[in-house]
Design a protein around this motif. Structure first.
Motif, PDB file in Angstrom:
ATOM      1  N   LEU A 173       0.826  -1.200   0.000  1.00  0.00           N
ATOM      2  CA  LEU A 173       0.000   0.000   0.000  1.00  0.00           C
ATOM      3  C   LEU A 173       0.865   1.258   0.000  1.00  0.00           C
ATOM      4  CD1 LEU A 173      -2.961  -0.748   2.442  1.00  0.00           C
ATOM      5  CD2 LEU A 173      -3.055  -0.388  -0.025  1.00  0.00           C
ATOM      6  N   ALA A 174       1.958   1.248   0.754  1.00  0.00           N
ATOM      7  CA  ALA A 174       2.830   2.416   0.798  1.00  0.00           C
ATOM      8  C   ALA A 174       3.461   2.693  -0.564  1.00  0.00           C
ATOM      9  CB  ALA A 174       3.911   2.216   1.862  1.00  0.00           C
ATOM     10  N   VAL A 175       3.913   1.639  -1.252  1.00  0.00           N
ATOM     11  CA  VAL A 175       4.495   1.815  -2.581  1.00  0.00           C
ATOM     12  C   VAL A 175       3.420   2.273  -3.572  1.00  0.00           C
ATOM     13  CG1 VAL A 175       5.501   0.572  -4.545  1.00  0.00           C
ATOM     14  CG2 VAL A 175       6.443   0.267  -2.241  1.00  0.00           C
ATOM     15  N   THR A 176       2.237   1.688  -3.493  1.00  0.00           N
ATOM     16  CA  THR A 176       1.151   2.107  -4.379  1.00  0.00           C
ATOM     17  C   THR A 176       0.814   3.573  -4.158  1.00  0.00           C
ATOM     18  OG1 THR A 176       0.245  -0.134  -4.416  1.00  0.00           O
ATOM     19  CG2 THR A 176      -1.229   1.650  -5.060  1.00  0.00           C
ATOM     20  N   ALA A 177       0.772   4.006  -2.891  1.00  0.00           N
ATOM     21  CA  ALA A 177       0.492   5.407  -2.583  1.00  0.00           C
ATOM     22  C   ALA A 177       1.549   6.321  -3.197  1.00  0.00           C
ATOM     23  CB  ALA A 177       0.435   5.607  -1.073  1.00  0.00           C
ATOM     24  N   ALA A 178       2.801   5.910  -3.140  1.00  0.00           N
ATOM     25  CA  ALA A 178       3.870   6.722  -3.725  1.00  0.00           C
ATOM     26  C   ALA A 178       3.708   6.830  -5.233  1.00  0.00           C
ATOM     27  CB  ALA A 178       5.234   6.119  -3.377  1.00  0.00           C
ATOM     28  N   LEU A 179       3.341   5.732  -5.876  1.00  0.00           N
ATOM     29  CA  LEU A 179       3.151   5.751  -7.323  1.00  0.00           C
ATOM     30  C   LEU A 179       1.965   6.626  -7.706  1.00  0.00           C
ATOM     31  CD1 LEU A 179       3.807   1.955  -7.969  1.00  0.00           C
ATOM     32  CD2 LEU A 179       5.300   3.855  -8.661  1.00  0.00           C
ATOM     33  N   VAL A 180       0.872   6.514  -6.967  1.00  0.00           N
ATOM     34  CA  VAL A 180      -0.303   7.354  -7.241  1.00  0.00           C
ATOM     35  C   VAL A 180       0.051   8.822  -7.022  1.00  0.00           C
ATOM     36  CG1 VAL A 180      -2.626   7.949  -6.446  1.00  0.00           C
ATOM     37  CG2 VAL A 180      -1.988   5.552  -6.749  1.00  0.00           C
ATOM     38  N   GLU A 181       0.757   9.114  -5.936  1.00  0.00           N
ATOM     39  CA  GLU A 181       1.148  10.496  -5.649  1.00  0.00           C
ATOM     40  C   GLU A 181       2.008  11.054  -6.783  1.00  0.00           C
ATOM     41  OE1 GLU A 181       4.251  11.928  -2.543  1.00  0.00           O
ATOM     42  OE2 GLU A 181       2.305  11.934  -1.526  1.00  0.00           O
ATOM     43  N   HIS A 182       2.965  10.260  -7.260  1.00  0.00           N
ATOM     44  CA  HIS A 182       3.820  10.714  -8.364  1.00  0.00           C
ATOM     45  C   HIS A 182       2.996  10.929  -9.632  1.00  0.00           C
ATOM     46  CE1 HIS A 182       6.570  10.324 -11.783  1.00  0.00           C
ATOM     47  NE2 HIS A 182       7.512  10.790 -10.985  1.00  0.00           N
TER      48      HIS A 182
ATOM     49  N   THR B 204       2.356  14.584 -11.652  1.00  0.00           N
ATOM     50  CA  THR B 204       2.903  14.793 -13.000  1.00  0.00           C
ATOM     51  C   THR B 204       1.805  14.849 -14.066  1.00  0.00           C
ATOM     52  OG1 THR B 204       3.322  12.395 -13.121  1.00  0.00           O
ATOM     53  CG2 THR B 204       5.154  13.812 -12.475  1.00  0.00           C
ATOM     54  N   GLY B 205       0.564  15.081 -13.641  1.00  0.00           N
ATOM     55  CA  GLY B 205      -0.506  15.363 -14.589  1.00  0.00           C
ATOM     56  C   GLY B 205      -1.357  14.187 -15.017  1.00  0.00           C
ATOM     57  N   VAL B 206      -1.142  13.007 -14.449  1.00  0.00           N
ATOM     58  CA  VAL B 206      -1.967  11.846 -14.795  1.00  0.00           C
ATOM     59  C   VAL B 206      -3.342  11.986 -14.130  1.00  0.00           C
ATOM     60  CG1 VAL B 206      -2.243   9.355 -14.476  1.00  0.00           C
ATOM     61  CG2 VAL B 206      -0.028  10.305 -15.145  1.00  0.00           C
TER      62      VAL B 206
END
Length: 289
Positions: free
Chosen positions: A225-234, A238-240
């Protein structure tokens, strides 16, 4: 949104593959080294749906090229393909497809918040990060030991796998994709060692979170979940606008729902049925002596 994701699925392989036209179907053939691609419905096809014969033509071409016999598609977008694929002899596996759209709110904190309270730090890796090979290796080990329970595979196996992936070019290919902007890799680190990693692969305003895996010995700590949160945040930074993923099964999908993803559709993967393990005959077969 379904059409948006279809366009994404068609666009992603084109960065590293040529496309062979089979009417209602497209076969993606990777150019150079790397994970092989698959066949899927042709984007924008307006004619009749794919038939069993269409599927068999693609399968014959995949065998000719030495490629895996594989199809991937979204059930709700091409509902008739499943029957043709199954009649051609493939087995279809269902995977929940979940989405986090522009109107959806992520359900877990990002890496700069209390997600790192237990001493784990989550960060996005640059192409030249010295930990890159180890981060790339983590999901490989995770998928070799599937499930959500704590397993035996740990840091010793991680070091060995990282060496293999560094030598065979896998880590270098990932670094090239990071440098070109095709892939974003994030990992959760403890004492300098990545314990969970995953990526998102943006195309315009859409991205797919993929390959999130935790070292089996480090499971059940909320690292995925922590890694997924980081990916979503990034991705959001960046406009996604639309982030989606396919989960291995409903147990995994429930974890992603905690991150704010909601069920959206069903991803289908078709491949040959694995052959049964041979057994020792107890009697001579008929017609033998």
């Amino acid at each position: 949104m379904l059409d948006e994701i279809e366009r994404y699925y068609d666009a992603v392989p084109r960065a590293a593959a040529r496309v062979e036209d089979f009417g209602p179907l497209s076969l993606f053939v990777r150019e150079g080294a790397g994970w092989p691609y698959y066949a899927r419905p042709a984007l924008g096809h307006q004619g009749p749906a794919a038939t069993t014969e269409d599927v068999r033509r693609v399968l014959a071409r995949q065998r000719e090229l030495g490629l895996p016999e594989a199809f991937e598609w979204v059930a709700e977008h091409d509902p008739l393909l499943r029957a043709a694929v199954e009649e051609a002899g493939l087995t279809v596996h269902e995977h929940p497809l979940l989405v986090l759209g522009p109107q959806d709110t992520p359900g877990v904190p990002g890496p700069a918040s209390d997600g790192a309270a237990d001493g784990v730090a989550v960060r996005v890796l640059a192409a030249d990060d010295p930990a890159l090979a180890h981060a790339v290796a983590v999901p490989h080990l995770a998928f070799d030991e599937p499930g959500t329970g704590v397993g035996d595979t740990g840091t010793a196996e991680l070091a060995a796998k990282a060496q293999v992936l560094g030598s065979d070019g896998t880590a270098a290919r990932t670094a090239a994709r990071i440098a070109s902007g095709h892939t974003v890799l994030a990992a959760a680190f403890e004492d300098g060692t990545p314990l969970c990693a995953g990526q998102h692969n943006p195309v315009g305003a859409v991205t797919e979170v993929a390959g999130v895996g935790t070292l089996p010995s480090a499971r059940r700590r909320g690292l995925g979940l922590a890694v997924t949160a980081a990916l979503v945040e990034h991705a959001r930074a960046t406009g996604v606008r639309t982030v989606f993923l396919s989960a291995a099964d409903e147990d995994v999908a429930r974890i992603y729902r905690r991150a704010g993803f909601r069920p959206f559709a069903t991803a289908l993967i078709a491949e040959p049925l694995a052959p049964a393990e041979p057994t020792e005959p107890t009697e001579p077969a008929a017609g033998t002596s």
